[in-house]
Write a protein that holds these residues in place. Structure first.
Motif, PDB file in Angstrom:
ATOM      1  N   ASN A  25       0.856  -1.177   0.000  1.00  0.00           N
ATOM      2  CA  ASN A  25       0.000   0.000   0.000  1.00  0.00           C
ATOM      3  C   ASN A  25       0.901   1.238   0.000  1.00  0.00           C
ATOM      4  O   ASN A  25       1.598   1.484   0.981  1.00  0.00           O
ATOM      5  N   PRO A  26       0.906   2.027  -1.087  1.00  0.00           N
ATOM      6  CA  PRO A  26       1.768   3.209  -1.159  1.00  0.00           C
ATOM      7  C   PRO A  26       1.497   4.259  -0.090  1.00  0.00           C
ATOM      8  O   PRO A  26       2.346   5.112   0.169  1.00  0.00           O
ATOM      9  N   ASP A  27       0.340   4.200   0.557  1.00  0.00           N
ATOM     10  CA  ASP A  27      -0.003   5.190   1.570  1.00  0.00           C
ATOM     11  C   ASP A  27       0.346   4.728   2.982  1.00  0.00           C
ATOM     12  O   ASP A  27       0.200   5.494   3.920  1.00  0.00           O
ATOM     13  N   ARG A  28       0.809   3.527   3.131  1.00  0.00           N
ATOM     14  CA  ARG A  28       1.201   3.039   4.459  1.00  0.00           C
ATOM     15  C   ARG A  28       2.690   3.286   4.630  1.00  0.00           C
ATOM     16  O   ARG A  28       3.513   2.408   4.432  1.00  0.00           O
ATOM     17  N   THR A  29       3.016   4.516   4.976  1.00  0.00           N
ATOM     18  CA  THR A  29       4.415   4.927   5.045  1.00  0.00           C
ATOM     19  C   THR A  29       5.215   4.100   6.043  1.00  0.00           C
ATOM     20  O   THR A  29       6.417   3.931   5.870  1.00  0.00           O
ATOM     21  N   GLU A  30       4.553   3.561   7.059  1.00  0.00           N
ATOM     22  CA  GLU A  30       5.251   2.710   8.017  1.00  0.00           C
ATOM     23  C   GLU A  30       5.777   1.432   7.356  1.00  0.00           C
ATOM     24  O   GLU A  30       6.697   0.796   7.862  1.00  0.00           O
ATOM     25  N   GLU A  31       5.201   1.052   6.229  1.00  0.00           N
ATOM     26  CA  GLU A  31       5.672  -0.114   5.470  1.00  0.00           C
ATOM     27  C   GLU A  31       6.820   0.247   4.523  1.00  0.00           C
ATOM     28  O   GLU A  31       7.357  -0.624   3.866  1.00  0.00           O
ATOM     29  N   GLN A  32       7.154   1.514   4.427  1.00  0.00           N
ATOM     30  CA  GLN A  32       8.231   2.031   3.579  1.00  0.00           C
ATOM     31  C   GLN A  32       8.138   1.512   2.132  1.00  0.00           C
ATOM     32  O   GLN A  32       9.059   0.910   1.604  1.00  0.00           O
ATOM     33  N   PRO A  33       7.018   1.781   1.473  1.00  0.00           N
ATOM     34  CA  PRO A  33       6.824   1.256   0.122  1.00  0.00           C
ATOM     35  C   PRO A  33       7.826   1.790  -0.906  1.00  0.00           C
ATOM     36  O   PRO A  33       8.231   1.048  -1.807  1.00  0.00           O
ATOM     37  N   ILE A  34       8.232   3.033  -0.787  1.00  0.00           N
ATOM     38  CA  ILE A  34       9.168   3.588  -1.768  1.00  0.00           C
ATOM     39  C   ILE A  34      10.553   2.986  -1.569  1.00  0.00           C
ATOM     40  O   ILE A  34      11.213   2.595  -2.543  1.00  0.00           O
ATOM     41  N   LEU A  35      10.992   2.845  -0.337  1.00  0.00           N
ATOM     42  CA  LEU A  35      12.280   2.207  -0.065  1.00  0.00           C
ATOM     43  C   LEU A  35      12.272   0.765  -0.549  1.00  0.00           C
ATOM     44  O   LEU A  35      13.248   0.292  -1.148  1.00  0.00           O
ATOM     45  N   TRP A  36      11.175   0.064  -0.312  1.00  0.00           N
ATOM     46  CA  TRP A  36      11.019  -1.310  -0.795  1.00  0.00           C
ATOM     47  C   TRP A  36      11.186  -1.354  -2.317  1.00  0.00           C
ATOM     48  O   TRP A  36      11.906  -2.202  -2.845  1.00  0.00           O
ATOM     49  N   LEU A  37      10.547  -0.430  -3.006  1.00  0.00           N
ATOM     50  CA  LEU A  37      10.630  -0.356  -4.466  1.00  0.00           C
ATOM     51  C   LEU A  37      12.064  -0.057  -4.909  1.00  0.00           C
ATOM     52  O   LEU A  37      12.592  -0.714  -5.817  1.00  0.00           O
ATOM     53  N   GLN A  38      12.698   0.902  -4.261  1.00  0.00           N
ATOM     54  CA  GLN A  38      14.071   1.273  -4.610  1.00  0.00           C
ATOM     55  C   GLN A  38      15.057   0.137  -4.349  1.00  0.00           C
ATOM     56  O   GLN A  38      16.085   0.049  -5.011  1.00  0.00           O
ATOM     57  N   ASN A  39      14.731  -0.734  -3.399  1.00  0.00           N
ATOM     58  CA  ASN A  39      15.597  -1.875  -3.075  1.00  0.00           C
ATOM     59  C   ASN A  39      15.308  -3.105  -3.931  1.00  0.00           C
ATOM     60  O   ASN A  39      15.754  -4.205  -3.599  1.00  0.00           O
TER      61      ASN A  39
END
Length: 177
Positions: A151-165
């Motif tokens: 979920n891109p809006d669940r910042t606690e899940e760090q979705p952008i960092l996950w994507l970048q990794n």
């Protein structure tokens, strides 16, 4: 042709509708916009579309999401797939429902699971209600347990960092978690 390290993601229309572009002010809009921009600019990943999902995108997408999708098509990072009918899987999932409303919700978004199973087993969606229903179903339906839900809006899940990794299939992101 996909580049090395690229994966195929099912991006739900909820994200397409919320992504507001550079002028966004609501946090959900900003988070979805940033996620899609990172997906487009800083990752090798591809987007998957089905007939049902395409109809939902056409109905709900923001101007930013329409431009994003056009870019994904132009850069050959778009894949249209036709889903085989899978009545047996749907019947298994339906049997996990407690209420009629749950059955209807799972039927409406069953194509997300089908597309994920046919491709990279990853769904990007804001819909926490359906995530919860499919999560509960995954306890009884082994075929969907490993599907990743972000979920891109669940910042606690760090979705952008996950994507970048590289979008690793972390167990904590699986429906079975």
């Amino acid at each position: 042709m996909r580049s090395r390290g690229s994966k195929r993601f099912v991006v739900n229309a909820s994200v397409a509708g919320a992504a507001g572009g550079e002028g966004a002010t609501a946090s959900v809009s900003i988070n979805c916009t940033e996620f899609l921009k990172t997906f487009r600019d800083d990752s090798p990943h591809h987007v998957v579309m089905t007939f049902e999902l395409s109809e939902e995108w056409d109905e709900h997408q923001s101007n930013f999401a329409a431009e994003w999708l056009g870019n994904m098509i132009a850069t050959r990072r778009f894949h249209y797939i036709e889903l085989p009918e899978n009545r047996a899987l749907y019947a298994e999932i339906e049997a996990t429902a407690v209420r009629e409303e749950d059955i209807n919700a799972m039927l409406k978004d069953f194509h997300l699971l089908g597309a994920a199973l046919e491709t990279g087993q990853t769904i990007i969606s804001l819909d926490e209600t359906i995530r919860g229903l499919f999560k509960r179903a995954s306890q009884q339906v082994g075929e969907i347990r490993d599907i990743i839900w972000v979920n891109p809006d669940r910042t606690e899940e760090q979705p952008i960092l996950w994507l970048q990794n590289g979008a690793p299939p972390e167990p904590r992101r699986q429906l079975s978690a």
